[in-house]
Design an enzyme around this catalytic site. Structure first.
Site, mmCIF file in Angstrom:
data_model
loop_
_atom_site.group_PDB
_atom_site.id
_atom_site.type_symbol
_atom_site.label_atom_id
_atom_site.label_comp_id
_atom_site.label_asym_id
_atom_site.label_seq_id
_atom_site.Cartn_x
_atom_site.Cartn_y
_atom_site.Cartn_z
ATOM 1 N N GLN A 42 -12.616 -49.865 12.371
ATOM 2 C CA GLN A 42 -11.809 -50.053 13.555
ATOM 3 C C GLN A 42 -12.656 -50.744 14.613
ATOM 4 O OE1 GLN A 42 -8.212 -49.061 13.656
ATOM 5 N NE2 GLN A 42 -8.856 -49.602 11.404
ATOM 6 N N ALA B 121 -1.910 -42.823 17.599
ATOM 7 C CA ALA B 121 -2.592 -43.893 16.513
ATOM 8 C C ALA B 121 -3.213 -45.014 17.230
ATOM 9 C CB ALA B 121 -1.704 -43.997 15.490
ATOM 10 N N HIS B 122 -3.968 -45.958 16.512
ATOM 11 C CA HIS B 122 -4.260 -47.014 16.835
ATOM 12 C C HIS B 122 -3.512 -48.093 17.453
ATOM 13 C CE1 HIS B 122 -4.789 -48.790 12.495
ATOM 14 N NE2 HIS B 122 -3.401 -48.511 12.726
ATOM 15 N N ASN B 123 -4.003 -48.620 18.521
ATOM 16 C CA ASN B 123 -3.211 -49.796 19.265
ATOM 17 C C ASN B 123 -1.959 -49.132 19.975
ATOM 18 O OD1 ASN B 123 -4.545 -51.282 16.457
ATOM 19 N ND2 ASN B 123 -4.663 -52.460 18.454
#
Lengths: 339, 339, 339
Positions: free
Chosen positions: C199, C240-242
């Site tokens: 990531q 979570a991511h993004n």
């Protein structure tokens, strides 16, 4: 690793076929839509192909050559998404802990450290613990007494591995996570209240497992809690004592699995899946997010529970009816009898 | 403690009646099915009695003598499960922190430490804090300013007790858990956004409480958040500000209790129970896992919510109908009118 | 700050109008019902006005003067709840970390510290990190390599900010929380299992954000995870991511938001809201606690899902019917056809 590569090098690293300029220098990865010059992008789903028309990326990973593409440098690979994953390792920007024991880390003299171990400031490695070759402990990580970590593991900052627990090789544990907390076991006693059952088992984690941030994996009561090879676990996941998770099962965030449940291999769980204790879930079972699992599942397949989101007014009306549903079914039956 | 006992000793320790060989040496506890020679096992439920037929255990805890049993050494006790719990303390294998202040721990000069306190490396005990006799802090645990821990408490690695919070005696707090984080209190302001309400209360925990890993228990806004004696709390539980939990209530993993709710004594909550704020839950209320509690409960009993798990196709069809349920009830009524 | 104020001073600090004795000394805040002499209380909702009849408080914050009130000293303010919030800052009792770098903290020589920075024992500030003026790190907090904290931030004990993440000014992060853990990204490979997607993005948090205890906010895969100004987040929240969260959105405990979802500004989420990935939620959307969000929402409004709590027997009967609902609807249709 260097911070930039030419396309010829990337072609070799990714076992790709290059169309275009091998001298082109790539220094990072970008989304197709927002990539800038010097970045490489990827298309893993045909529906995103139009993004390439206006992409400023200097190269793209594709499953097949694309004519008349704005991105002229193309690396053709069998699986662009997999190639992208490998590319992220090449361009990984996480600063590694230096390869030494920081003077402000505390390693008990009886602990055994492998070669090339990296231990940051504030870490504690307790008596009898073992840390395998090239394993890295970020700041504040704790390895409890007699715990055993394999090679090339990574404990992120403030992760905790409790006493006697075992991690295989290449296991990653994110910050705030606890491996080896006590299982929730008590014997009820009228006189003494909840009498603690001390948890004598361990958590045993296989190879190539990743555990996200702020998870809790309990040690077994007598036997061990087992996480098999290749399992991936997202953040804030609770795994109770004596649970076993089969190989390559994937568990999304906020899942909870109660004690002694056996989960098969190749399963996937969406977020907030809740699984009761003492169940047996077959291999290749897939749960939608939010599924509440109260029975064992013997057959592979997709399962779900939960109720549909609506505007609050519609939802309230329907929920009143749901709380009367058995009664309404009775009225349907009566109508049928009257036909 | 020694690592093995003969059955005569265990008989005394467990206040049992011995049938068999008092000289038999026991060095651990095993499941009936998998125990090996030298281990003692237990049967707390008759349905597991057949496991004894093939058990290699050297002794068994039973509620009544069992003739023709493969395990000839029998310890007869009133409650085998409770006796097993006590046995786990006898055979507890957790290496204790040595009884001293590790030189790599930081204890503020104004903190007061009782006798026999154990403080591992990396711990911080802040100004004005008090740590009672024989309390143990594992690596990286933090005791905030003016916090007060009773006797024989145990903070596992990387647990955090915030300023002014109070723990009674024999309180255990697992790794990653925070006691005394700020409650979620803000005054909305058009000009300034959410204006923080600084949380001036404490968390006050009674005696014999255990809090699992990665929980968060918020301090009170003005008054205190209260956890009564004998409460047990599993992992990843969220308890908001000003909540009160009555004696011996048991809370399973992933539960969340919103602000100012009062939970009675002797309650049990399955995993993922979600309780709204400002509710009052009577004593001896039992919630199935996943129950969403939106109203106060005045009567003891069993409560549940949530919808049944199904294969995804059936579930989708039923959920479409659920979102139309009020309409279908209307159609049932119309049919009834037409009779 | 001093520990007590006279009412004239508080009147000035709160921009209030004073009715009563300006010399009256106030040393704390109390609930109307339980306040003692020397404390000030507040009434933000008329239904609590009767509590003043028997209140021992020495003063009260009110929206309008109240005749014949047992509490004679009244501070009249436009918004008593907002004034109460400001009062909690005045009476905040949290002992601040001393304004220096504790000798048992570890700050990499390449890190940049602003003026008046407070760093407690056991903290680690890694290479290349920046800590803005007057920012405070409580015991055991970790600031990863190249992370950047603004001014007047507060990391509570054992909080973790991972490498390259960015916090604006006046950001508070509670204990056990992780900002910048890896997103849950893997490419499936038949031969290699789940191949990690490293990531490469960051978490970027704006100004005036507060993140509760034991949360996990993942860094972006390629782009960043974004938390806008003024967002407030309770405990045990997973982002979570993004994900992007718009300004002043409020997220209660135990919420989970899956990857790449965009949440608008001014939204509120009750506890245990679960939002699928890749959705777009408009501004000013409000979710009841426990809502499972599986579709994008384009219109502001209130939404809910979940089923009603009942006694276990009624619930079981209704749930059996729910799992047959599509069939019962078919029988209603048949009855209608027979009319």
């Amino acid at each position: 690793m260097p911070s930039s590569y030419n396309l010829t090098d990337l072609t070799t690293l990714l076992d790709a076929q290059l169309l275009g300029d091998g001298e082109c220098i790539i220094s990072g990865i970008g989304d197709a839509a927002t990539a800038t010059a010097g970045q490489i992008t990827f298309i893993s789903n045909k529906k995103y192909l139009p993004q390439l028309d206006t992409s400023a990326a200097s190269a793209v990973l594709l499953a097949a050559p694309l004519d008349n593409c704005a991105v002229v440098n193309q690396l053709i690979v069998a699986d662009p998404y997999l190639a992208y994953a490998k590319l992220t390792l090449i361009f990984d920007n996480r600063p590694k802990t230096p390869a030494l024991i920081h003077p402000a880390a505390v390693v008990d003299p009886s602990a055994k450290l492998g070669e090339g171990v990296r231990i940051a400031a504030g870490c504690v490695v307790e008596a009898g613990a073992e840390v395998g070759d090239h394993t890295e402990l970020c700041a504040g990580a704790v390895v409890g007494p007699n715990a055993k970590l394999g090679q090339h593991c990574l404990l992120h900052a403030n992760a905790t591995i409790a006493h006697h627990c075992v991690l295989g090789n290449r296991v990653k544990v994110h910050s705030g996570t606890t491996v080896g907390s006590d299982g929730f076991g008590y014997a009820p006693s009228r006189d003494e209240g909840w009498v603690k059952i001390h948890q004598l088992g361990r958590v045993v984690i296989g190879d190539d497992v990743e555990v996200g941030a702020n998870c809790a994996i309990d040690r077994g009561a007598i036997k061990d809690t087992i996480i098999a090879d290749g399992v991936i676990i997202d953040n804030l996941v609770h795994i109770a004592h004596n649970v076993t998770i089969g190989k390559r099962t994937a568990i999304a965030g906020c899942v909870g699995i109660a004690g002694s449940t056996e989960v098969g291999a190749g399963c996937t769980m969406g977020g907030f899946v809740a699984i009761n204790g003492h169940l047996k879930i077959a291999d290749n079972v897939h749960f939608n997010g939010g599924t509440v699992v109260t029975k064992s599942i013997a057959e592979a397949g997709h399962y779900a529970s939960g109720s549909p989101m609506q505007d609050v007014r519609s939802w309230r009306r329907n929920m009143v009816r749901l709380s009367q549903l058995d009664e309404w079914v009775g009225r349907i039956k009566k109508l049928e009898d009257q036909q």
